[in-house]
Scaffold this motif. Sequence first.
Motif, PDB file in Angstrom:
ATOM      1  N   VAL A 285      52.928  39.541  -6.731  1.00 11.48           N
ATOM      2  CA  VAL A 285      53.071  40.450  -7.862  1.00 11.48           C
ATOM      3  C   VAL A 285      54.061  41.559  -7.538  1.00 11.48           C
ATOM      4  CG1 VAL A 285      51.866  42.172  -9.278  1.00 11.48           C
ATOM      5  CG2 VAL A 285      50.824  39.946  -8.840  1.00 11.48           C
ATOM      6  N   THR A 286      54.024  42.055  -6.314  1.00  6.55           N
ATOM      7  CA  THR A 286      54.936  43.133  -5.909  1.00  6.55           C
ATOM      8  C   THR A 286      56.319  42.617  -5.581  1.00  6.55           C
ATOM      9  OG1 THR A 286      54.218  42.941  -3.606  1.00  6.55           O
ATOM     10  CG2 THR A 286      53.035  44.518  -5.024  1.00  6.55           C
ATOM     11  N   GLY A 287      56.499  41.291  -5.582  1.00  9.78           N
ATOM     12  CA  GLY A 287      57.809  40.724  -5.344  1.00  9.78           C
ATOM     13  C   GLY A 287      58.159  40.513  -3.887  1.00  9.78           C
ATOM     14  N   GLU A 288      57.216  40.714  -2.983  1.00  9.38           N
ATOM     15  CA  GLU A 288      57.495  40.537  -1.556  1.00  9.38           C
ATOM     16  C   GLU A 288      57.600  39.068  -1.178  1.00  9.38           C
ATOM     17  OE1 GLU A 288      55.161  42.897   1.129  1.00  9.38           O
ATOM     18  OE2 GLU A 288      54.743  44.390  -0.423  1.00  9.38           O
ATOM     19  N   ILE A 289      56.979  38.194  -1.930  1.00 10.02           N
ATOM     20  CA  ILE A 289      57.101  36.753  -1.710  1.00 10.02           C
ATOM     21  C   ILE A 289      57.401  36.091  -3.040  1.00 10.02           C
ATOM     22  CG2 ILE A 289      55.563  36.696   0.303  1.00 10.02           C
ATOM     23  CD1 ILE A 289      53.352  35.669  -1.482  1.00 10.02           C
ATOM     24  N   SER A 290      58.007  34.904  -2.975  1.00 14.56           N
ATOM     25  CA  SER A 290      58.386  34.194  -4.190  1.00 14.56           C
ATOM     26  C   SER A 290      57.207  33.406  -4.748  1.00 14.56           C
ATOM     27  CB  SER A 290      59.543  33.240  -3.886  1.00 14.56           C
ATOM     28  OG  SER A 290      59.100  32.201  -3.017  1.00 14.56           O
ATOM     29  N   PRO A 291      57.318  32.925  -6.001  1.00 20.04           N
ATOM     30  CA  PRO A 291      56.239  32.086  -6.554  1.00 20.04           C
ATOM     31  C   PRO A 291      56.004  30.823  -5.730  1.00 20.04           C
ATOM     32  CG  PRO A 291      57.670  32.874  -8.314  1.00 20.04           C
ATOM     33  CD  PRO A 291      58.329  33.278  -7.017  1.00 20.04           C
ATOM     34  N   GLY A 292      57.102  30.230  -5.234  1.00 22.06           N
ATOM     35  CA  GLY A 292      56.941  29.035  -4.397  1.00 22.06           C
ATOM     36  C   GLY A 292      56.202  29.335  -3.116  1.00 22.06           C
ATOM     37  N   GLN A 293      56.485  30.509  -2.525  1.00 21.23           N
ATOM     38  CA  GLN A 293      55.774  30.906  -1.308  1.00 21.23           C
ATOM     39  C   GLN A 293      54.292  31.139  -1.586  1.00 21.23           C
ATOM     40  OE1 GLN A 293      58.411  34.218  -0.229  1.00 21.23           O
ATOM     41  NE2 GLN A 293      58.778  33.175   1.741  1.00 21.23           N
ATOM     42  N   LEU A 294      53.990  31.703  -2.771  1.00 22.57           N
ATOM     43  CA  LEU A 294      52.581  31.909  -3.127  1.00 22.57           C
ATOM     44  C   LEU A 294      51.862  30.575  -3.241  1.00 22.57           C
ATOM     45  CD1 LEU A 294      50.210  33.674  -3.990  1.00 22.57           C
ATOM     46  CD2 LEU A 294      51.076  33.566  -6.349  1.00 22.57           C
ATOM     47  N   VAL A 295      52.528  29.606  -3.891  1.00 18.87           N
ATOM     48  CA  VAL A 295      51.927  28.274  -3.994  1.00 18.87           C
ATOM     49  C   VAL A 295      51.733  27.664  -2.606  1.00 18.87           C
ATOM     50  CG1 VAL A 295      52.290  25.917  -4.819  1.00 18.87           C
ATOM     51  CG2 VAL A 295      52.848  27.848  -6.297  1.00 18.87           C
ATOM     52  N   ALA A 296      52.761  27.858  -1.753  1.00 23.86           N
ATOM     53  CA  ALA A 296      52.668  27.310  -0.394  1.00 23.86           C
ATOM     54  C   ALA A 296      51.553  27.993   0.383  1.00 23.86           C
ATOM     55  CB  ALA A 296      54.002  27.475   0.322  1.00 23.86           C
ATOM     56  N   PHE A 297      51.450  29.343   0.239  1.00 29.34           N
ATOM     57  CA  PHE A 297      50.414  30.058   0.981  1.00 29.34           C
ATOM     58  C   PHE A 297      49.020  29.628   0.550  1.00 29.34           C
ATOM     59  CE2 PHE A 297      53.134  34.009   2.147  1.00 29.34           C
ATOM     60  CZ  PHE A 297      53.843  33.209   3.030  1.00 29.34           C
ATOM     61  N   TYR A 298      48.862  29.400  -0.774  1.00 35.12           N
ATOM     62  CA  TYR A 298      47.560  28.912  -1.225  1.00 35.12           C
ATOM     63  C   TYR A 298      47.271  27.534  -0.635  1.00 35.12           C
ATOM     64  CZ  TYR A 298      43.799  27.182  -4.133  1.00 35.12           C
ATOM     65  OH  TYR A 298      42.611  26.656  -4.554  1.00 35.12           O
ATOM     66  N   GLY A 299      48.287  26.684  -0.598  1.00 36.72           N
ATOM     67  CA  GLY A 299      48.112  25.366   0.016  1.00 36.72           C
ATOM     68  C   GLY A 299      47.757  25.468   1.496  1.00 36.72           C
ATOM     69  N   TYR A 300      48.388  26.442   2.187  1.00 42.33           N
ATOM     70  CA  TYR A 300      48.076  26.628   3.608  1.00 42.33           C
ATOM     71  C   TYR A 300      46.616  27.024   3.808  1.00 42.33           C
ATOM     72  CZ  TYR A 300      53.129  26.666   4.450  1.00 42.33           C
ATOM     73  OH  TYR A 300      54.454  26.337   4.518  1.00 42.33           O
ATOM     74  N   THR A 301      46.176  27.987   2.979  1.00 42.35           N
ATOM     75  CA  THR A 301      44.801  28.450   3.151  1.00 42.35           C
ATOM     76  C   THR A 301      43.799  27.343   2.834  1.00 42.35           C
ATOM     77  OG1 THR A 301      44.871  29.328   0.893  1.00 42.35           O
ATOM     78  CG2 THR A 301      45.355  30.859   2.691  1.00 42.35           C
ATOM     79  N   ALA A 302      44.133  26.528   1.823  1.00 42.21           N
ATOM     80  CA  ALA A 302      43.248  25.396   1.523  1.00 42.21           C
ATOM     81  C   ALA A 302      43.271  24.387   2.671  1.00 42.21           C
ATOM     82  CB  ALA A 302      43.675  24.733   0.217  1.00 42.21           C
ATOM     83  N   PHE A 303      44.469  24.188   3.237  1.00 44.82           N
ATOM     84  CA  PHE A 303      44.579  23.247   4.357  1.00 44.82           C
ATOM     85  C   PHE A 303      43.867  23.766   5.602  1.00 44.82           C
ATOM     86  CE2 PHE A 303      46.898  22.723   8.355  1.00 44.82           C
ATOM     87  CZ  PHE A 303      46.659  21.377   8.600  1.00 44.82           C
TER      88      PHE A 303
END
Length: 580
Positions: A285-303
Amino acid sequence: MTVPTRPAWRYGVDPHEDAPADADRLLVWLARRQWRTLLAGAACGIPWMLATALIPAAIGRAVDAGIVERDAGALVTWSLAVVGLGLVSAATGNGRHWFAVQNWLVAAFRSGVLVDRAVRRTGPALTREMPAGEVLASFTSDFGRMGHTFDVFARFMGAVVSFVVVAVILLRGSLTLGLIMLIGGPLLVASLAFVMKPLQRRQSAQREQAGKLTALGADTVAGLRVLRGIGGEDAFLARYRLQSEAVRLAGVRVAGTQATLDAAQVLLPGVFVLVVTAIGARLAVTGEISPGQLVAFYGYTAFLTRPLQTAVEFADKLISTRVAARRIARILAVEPDHTLDEAATDPALRLQVERLVDAATMVDPASGVEVVPGRLTALVSMRPEETAAVAARLGRTAPGEHGVTWGDVALDDLPVRVVREHVVVAQPDPRLFSGPVRTELGGPDDDARRAALQVADADDVLVTIDGGLDGEVEERGRSLSGGQRQRLALARSLLREADVLVLVEPTSAVDAHTEARIAERLAHHRKGRTTVVVTASPLLLDHADEVVLVEGGRATDRGSHRELMRRSSTYRSVVVRGED
């Protein structure tokens, strides 16, 4: 011509190699002998889990480069990357599973081989150190547990590597999320130590109680006839009920701790996912990471729930494996009564023993009993355990130093293997094994078997067994009467054709007419060979060349049966039991 030698099976154990009698060192010893398959499993397990870990990164790049940037080529490229990573994960997953099962089975098999060899090596010394049920419990449950850690090893290595790779990727994308991963993950796993240590203690306690229950059941089965004869079934049932309840309570205590650990495997990684996802969403939301990175980070945490759960599972399996290894190490640590000596194959030693067999008298200094070669010597005592102890010393079937001499040689200085080849001791409680009668008896051929059965007056045993010599003896010979089992065991002893045959109460379970026939035939069959009979039966004593009276553990008189009956009131009281 050189005869090719058969290579040893690569999954076996070198017969000349001893395994350490320590739980942790035993596990290392097993791992060193299958390091190739352990490394092969890790070589498959690491890319298997790493490929799965990189899929979120590929998806994130597809979102940023393909969807956000509206680049169809990039979208196709990264989509194909996702498919490729999936194929790599599937292929290496098959290999990982193959080696995991192999590592588990080989570790379990080698553990079984070690324990089987230890049981054979230690013999009766093992059941003096440990209850028989404890040993049986190792055979039924511990071997499988020994392979659990080896089974999960490949997945654990993949979990460690993939966790580090994902943490590095997160550090490059967000220092905050990367530090949370690197610090929070290990702390979560370390926190489980508060559960694992109590679990290990409670599993050990449950295993001990289960071993006692198995030992109680085994002892009862062995003495079932005696229990029924004295009406002791109720007393046994009460003991078994109490021990069974102790096992149940120990299991309940283990189940509570195990449930806590299982819940932690789901709860802690789940909390971890929520924390990382929440922080990642705020950074997006603050723009420090991109939408793709957010999707990737969620995938990492699920993994990451997978490697964390794998680490917890590895710790859990290691606990159960160490519990089983301690039990097996206890068996390996038992020392046999005597050590088999390779000098048994020494030709000079064999020649020396042959001379002893032909002309040397055996002397037991502890009792003063002398056994003259080529004669039938009977030992008589008011206390049968005294003469039975003499028989055990003559055959080196009792633990400790004996001091028996054979000519000018101390029996303890001879290798046990040599003693076993020339001296056979037949105990009064014969043990019969299941299988064909022919195999149970042994012997060179059927003529010899029938001759031995005739001496033991056991021809009727063949009649009661369907198939005769081809028929099957049930376990422990339970389908036979006590007298039939005893006579069958006597025939088996005679077929060994031992140079020195020691028989302890060989006719205690037969009637007088049968005993008279056995006494006459036994004396004739063993004529000219050294035979020792521990008995108080006048029918057997009358056929002995010499009778030795033992009182208070010492030989006090000797002579023929009729001589001792005339001159020794003590002898008469033992043999006639007060009936003149």
